[in-house]
Design a protein around this motif. Structure first.
Motif, mmCIF file in Angstrom:
data_model
loop_
_atom_site.group_PDB
_atom_site.id
_atom_site.type_symbol
_atom_site.label_atom_id
_atom_site.label_comp_id
_atom_site.label_asym_id
_atom_site.label_seq_id
_atom_site.Cartn_x
_atom_site.Cartn_y
_atom_site.Cartn_z
ATOM 1 N N GLU A 118 0.813 -1.218 0.000
ATOM 2 C CA GLU A 118 0.000 0.000 0.000
ATOM 3 C C GLU A 118 0.849 1.272 0.000
ATOM 4 N N SER A 119 2.101 1.174 0.463
ATOM 5 C CA SER A 119 3.001 2.332 0.457
ATOM 6 C C SER A 119 3.895 2.368 -0.783
ATOM 7 N N PHE A 120 3.687 1.443 -1.718
ATOM 8 C CA PHE A 120 4.454 1.358 -2.969
ATOM 9 C C PHE A 120 5.970 1.369 -2.710
ATOM 10 N N PRO A 121 6.481 0.378 -1.987
ATOM 11 C CA PRO A 121 7.921 0.342 -1.667
ATOM 12 C C PRO A 121 8.770 0.293 -2.932
ATOM 13 N N ASP A 122 9.819 1.100 -2.946
ATOM 14 C CA ASP A 122 10.679 1.195 -4.124
ATOM 15 C C ASP A 122 12.064 1.623 -3.651
ATOM 16 N N LYS A 123 12.543 2.731 -4.170
ATOM 17 C CA LYS A 123 13.833 3.283 -3.768
ATOM 18 C C LYS A 123 13.613 4.522 -2.914
ATOM 19 N N SER A 124 14.482 4.725 -1.933
ATOM 20 C CA SER A 124 14.414 5.914 -1.089
ATOM 21 C C SER A 124 15.104 7.074 -1.789
ATOM 22 N N GLU A 125 15.077 8.237 -1.180
ATOM 23 C CA GLU A 125 15.669 9.428 -1.793
ATOM 24 C C GLU A 125 17.168 9.288 -2.018
ATOM 25 N N ASP A 126 17.839 8.467 -1.221
ATOM 26 C CA ASP A 126 19.282 8.272 -1.414
ATOM 27 C C ASP A 126 19.591 7.219 -2.478
ATOM 28 N N GLY A 127 18.537 6.706 -3.142
ATOM 29 C CA GLY A 127 18.734 5.752 -4.219
ATOM 30 C C GLY A 127 18.794 4.308 -3.791
ATOM 31 N N LYS A 128 18.775 4.054 -2.478
ATOM 32 C CA LYS A 128 18.836 2.682 -2.005
ATOM 33 C C LYS A 128 17.458 2.029 -2.113
#
Length: 355
Positions: free
Chosen positions: A323-333
């Motif tokens: 539901e939170s659409f997990p992907d990459k964080s702002e640091d690219g990880k």
């Protein structure tokens, strides 16, 4: 003493331009299709019912695109990835001619890239594989790259060759069965009221459902595809590996994710092409797979008014609802729960042509 067994190829056994004709042609049956449904629960109507497929102009329900992929892929394993550490990714995957029960498939591959890893223990092998049917028609061609162990860590590294791969298959190049026609498409039987026009670029879809991987299921799937990679089925060997257990075949995750996308993309009846894909983290039995998708592009199809194409990016996660659409964080990880990142084109009926 001589040996008649096949130890598989190690990294130093490959050379650029090498052609590998893979053994064991495989006749695809209705039993294969039924077992595939039992493993993944896919509900796309075109592959589920002859009656629905015939109403769409086809001779019968075609074999699921991904079952074709796995069978063609499985032929390559004894020659390409028997000594693999991991399958790393795919590109330029194009489904050409529909496969029906009774068709026989075989595969050949060409080595198009080689690059030794900095640890000197492994290297990456790039191959283009082509699957054909009994009439020598190409049903599937694709590129994949795999990390393979070296037999001798002191063997001289080859000159690195990394092929240039296309980022995206052009919809103008799709091979769609000429008899396929969605003008009499029955959305009620298909199970979804949402058509090509209903999706917007940038739209994200949480597919909600999850599916837990059982040890027996992923083992059965690997054997169904005659995939002999040791990392998937030999627990006696893998207990001494860094993970201490068998890895799930990456294609198993792709099929699970595709099945889960039905809830939100139920009219995405066919996969026309896979632009790229990567297995971003290992998966093991006991993990529960969830998925979410983003619409990257919409496209019309040449000389077709009954159907259009959607470019979809599907991410699969382990033990994390989406539901939170997990992907990459702002640091690219990348979120460590993400195990698959797949970019592909699907064919979907257009609303105005539906009677």
């Amino acid at each position: 003493m001589t040996t008649k067994t096949n130890p598989g190829n190690y990294f130093e056994d490959f050379s650029i331009g090498q052609v590998l004709d893979h053994a064991t042609p495989r006749t695809v049956t209705e039993g294969d299709a039924s077992l595939y449904t039992a493993l993944y629960g896919s509900r796309f109507a075109l592959q589920s019912a002859d009656s629905f497929a015939m109403d769409c102009g086809l001779e019968a329900a075609p074999i699921d695109n991904l079952l074709v992929f796995h069978i063609v892929f499985g032929k390559t394993v004894p020659d390409v990835s028997l000594n693999a550490v991991a399958n790393l990714g795919y590109a330029d995957v194009q489904f050409r001619v529909p496969v029906y029960p009774g068709d026989s498939l075989q595969t050949s591959s060409e080595v198009i890239g080689l690059k030794e890893n900095s640890n000197g223990k492994t290297g990456v092998v790039y191959v283009r594989s082509i699957g054909t049917n009994q009439m020598d028609e190409v049903v599937l061609d694709y590129v994949r790259w795999v990390m393979v162990r070296k037999r001798d860590e002191n063997a001289v590294a080859p000159t690195p060759v990394v092929p240039q791969l296309m980022d995206c298959v052009d919809p103008a190049d799709f091979s769609i069965a000429p008899d396929l026609n969605f003008s009499a498409y029955n959305a009620t039987l298909a199970g979804s009221p949402h058509f090509h026009e209903d999706y917007e670029v940038g739209e994200k879809i949480d597919h909600v459902d999850g599916m837990t991987i059982e040890e027996a299921e992923h083992m059965m799937a690997t054997r169904l595809y005659q995939n002999t990679a040791k990392v998937h089925f030999n627990q006696h060997q893998m207990q001494n590996d860094r993970f201490g257990r068998r890895l799930i075949y990456g294609g198993h995750i792709i099929s699970l994710a595709r099945a889960l996308t039905f809830n939100g993309l139920g009219n995405a009846q066919l996969i026309a092409a896979i632009n790229g894909g990567s297995h971003t983290a290992p998966t093991f039995a006991g993990h529960t797979i969830y998925a979410w998708s983003e619409v990257l592009e919409k496209a019309d199809l040449p000389d077709r008014t009954d159907a259009g194409a959607l470019r979809i990016r599907t991410l699969a996660t382990k033990d994390m609802p989406c539901e939170s659409f997990p992907d990459k964080s702002e640091d690219g990880k990348r979120d460590p729960a993400v195990v698959l990142d797949l970019d592909y084109w699907v064919i979907m009926p257009k609303m105005q042509e539906v009677s």
